[in-house]
Design a protein around this motif. Structure first.
Motif, PDB file in Angstrom:
ATOM      1  N   GLN A   1     -18.169 -14.620  26.388  1.00 40.32           N
ATOM      2  CA  GLN A   1     -17.230 -14.547  27.501  1.00 40.32           C
ATOM      3  C   GLN A   1     -18.017 -14.548  28.803  1.00 40.32           C
ATOM      4  O   GLN A   1     -18.835 -13.653  29.044  1.00 40.32           O
ATOM      5  N   ASP A   2     -17.781 -15.556  29.636  1.00 48.23           N
ATOM      6  CA  ASP A   2     -18.444 -15.647  30.941  1.00 48.23           C
ATOM      7  C   ASP A   2     -19.952 -15.455  30.834  1.00 48.23           C
ATOM      8  O   ASP A   2     -20.539 -14.660  31.561  1.00 48.23           O
ATOM      9  N   GLN A   3     -20.602 -16.138  29.916  1.00 47.88           N
ATOM     10  CA  GLN A   3     -22.045 -16.124  29.704  1.00 47.88           C
ATOM     11  C   GLN A   3     -22.578 -14.788  29.192  1.00 47.88           C
ATOM     12  O   GLN A   3     -23.776 -14.552  29.197  1.00 47.88           O
ATOM     13  N   THR A   4     -21.705 -13.891  28.747  1.00 46.88           N
ATOM     14  CA  THR A   4     -22.111 -12.681  28.043  1.00 46.88           C
ATOM     15  C   THR A   4     -21.865 -12.947  26.562  1.00 46.88           C
ATOM     16  O   THR A   4     -20.776 -13.352  26.177  1.00 46.88           O
ATOM     17  N   VAL A   5     -22.902 -12.734  25.745  1.00 47.70           N
ATOM     18  CA  VAL A   5     -22.824 -13.010  24.314  1.00 47.70           C
ATOM     19  C   VAL A   5     -22.928 -11.688  23.566  1.00 47.70           C
ATOM     20  O   VAL A   5     -23.902 -10.949  23.738  1.00 47.70           O
ATOM     21  N   LEU A   6     -21.936 -11.402  22.720  1.00 46.58           N
ATOM     22  CA  LEU A   6     -21.930 -10.207  21.894  1.00 46.58           C
ATOM     23  C   LEU A   6     -21.979 -10.639  20.439  1.00 46.58           C
ATOM     24  O   LEU A   6     -21.212 -11.513  20.028  1.00 46.58           O
ATOM     25  N   THR A   7     -22.875 -10.023  19.646  1.00 47.96           N
ATOM     26  CA  THR A   7     -22.995 -10.366  18.232  1.00 47.96           C
ATOM     27  C   THR A   7     -23.119  -9.090  17.404  1.00 47.96           C
ATOM     28  O   THR A   7     -23.617  -8.072  17.882  1.00 47.96           O
ATOM     29  N   SER A   8     -22.656  -9.185  16.143  1.00 43.86           N
ATOM     30  CA  SER A   8     -22.793  -8.063  15.214  1.00 43.86           C
ATOM     31  C   SER A   8     -22.470  -8.524  13.805  1.00 43.86           C
ATOM     32  O   SER A   8     -22.122  -9.681  13.572  1.00 43.86           O
ATOM     33  N   ASP A   9     -22.550  -7.562  12.860  1.00 44.72           N
ATOM     34  CA  ASP A   9     -22.205  -7.816  11.466  1.00 44.72           C
ATOM     35  C   ASP A   9     -20.701  -7.755  11.229  1.00 44.72           C
ATOM     36  O   ASP A   9     -20.181  -8.405  10.341  1.00 44.72           O
ATOM     37  N   LYS A  10     -20.005  -6.946  12.048  1.00 48.26           N
ATOM     38  CA  LYS A  10     -18.575  -6.725  11.823  1.00 48.26           C
ATOM     39  C   LYS A  10     -17.859  -6.591  13.162  1.00 48.26           C
ATOM     40  O   LYS A  10     -18.370  -5.978  14.096  1.00 48.26           O
ATOM     41  N   LEU A  11     -16.669  -7.160  13.219  1.00 45.15           N
ATOM     42  CA  LEU A  11     -15.834  -7.080  14.407  1.00 45.15           C
ATOM     43  C   LEU A  11     -14.412  -6.762  13.986  1.00 45.15           C
ATOM     44  O   LEU A  11     -13.866  -7.386  13.079  1.00 45.15           O
ATOM     45  N   THR A  12     -13.826  -5.773  14.655  1.00 47.30           N
ATOM     46  CA  THR A  12     -12.392  -5.524  14.562  1.00 47.30           C
ATOM     47  C   THR A  12     -11.841  -5.740  15.963  1.00 47.30           C
ATOM     48  O   THR A  12     -12.279  -5.088  16.913  1.00 47.30           O
ATOM     49  N   TYR A  13     -10.913  -6.686  16.081  1.00 45.40           N
ATOM     50  CA  TYR A  13     -10.336  -7.001  17.385  1.00 45.40           C
ATOM     51  C   TYR A  13      -8.891  -6.525  17.421  1.00 45.40           C
ATOM     52  O   TYR A  13      -8.057  -6.982  16.649  1.00 45.40           O
ATOM     53  N   LEU A  14      -8.630  -5.562  18.303  1.00 48.82           N
ATOM     54  CA  LEU A  14      -7.283  -5.022  18.503  1.00 48.82           C
ATOM     55  C   LEU A  14      -6.613  -5.870  19.582  1.00 48.82           C
ATOM     56  O   LEU A  14      -6.859  -5.687  20.776  1.00 48.82           O
ATOM     57  N   ILE A  15      -5.796  -6.810  19.152  1.00 50.25           N
ATOM     58  CA  ILE A  15      -5.244  -7.831  20.042  1.00 50.25           C
ATOM     59  C   ILE A  15      -4.440  -7.217  21.185  1.00 50.25           C
ATOM     60  O   ILE A  15      -4.623  -7.582  22.348  1.00 50.25           O
ATOM     61  N   ASP A  16      -3.558  -6.284  20.886  1.00 56.15           N
ATOM     62  CA  ASP A  16      -2.689  -5.694  21.910  1.00 56.15           C
ATOM     63  C   ASP A  16      -3.464  -4.898  22.960  1.00 56.15           C
ATOM     64  O   ASP A  16      -2.990  -4.738  24.087  1.00 56.15           O
TER      65      ASP A  16
END
Length: 119
Positions: free
Chosen positions: A16-31
């Motif tokens: 997002q906007d040239q910021t890169v986030l990486t990991s083994d697991k992601l939980t995205y809370l859409i709301d």
């Protein structure tokens, strides 16, 4: 009301906007616009190549703010290292804030403090 969630495993990345986030697991809370990164290595790299590493990072995709707790370390593009128990990164203003047991290491100095802001 039902919460909408996306779970992802493996080499997971959000850019997002040239910021890169990486990991083994992601939980995205859409709301809540909240990406919860977990794993043995969670990494955030900003456009200036400052790299924050931790195991537990929450990233608000709407506000572009990352929060880590339970320990993290950032290495800037010049090799300076800052460690702390808790901290934030606000990508809109390109500012890292470190709190609780903050240690900063450079080639020639060591700083120990309760909080530190890095821009």
């Amino acid at each position: 009301m039902q919460t909408e969630i996306i779970d992802a495993w493996g080499h997971v990345s959000i850019i997002q906007d040239q910021t890169v986030l990486t990991s083994d697991k992601l939980t995205y809370l859409i709301d809540n616009d909240m990406a919860q990164f977990r794993g043995s290595l969670v990494q955030l790299e900003d456009k200036d190549h400052n790299v924050l590493r931790t195991r537990h990072l929450d990233y608000n995709t709407k506000d572009s703010v990352a929060v880590f707790k339970m320990g993290g370390a950032m290495r800037d593009k010049d090799g300076q290292i800052i460690e702390s128990r808790n901290g934030t990164y606000d990508s809109k203003i390109k500012t890292f804030t470190f709190e609780i047991n903050v240690n900063m290491f450079t080639d020639s100095i060591f700083v120990k403090t309760k909080s530190l802001v890095y821009q």
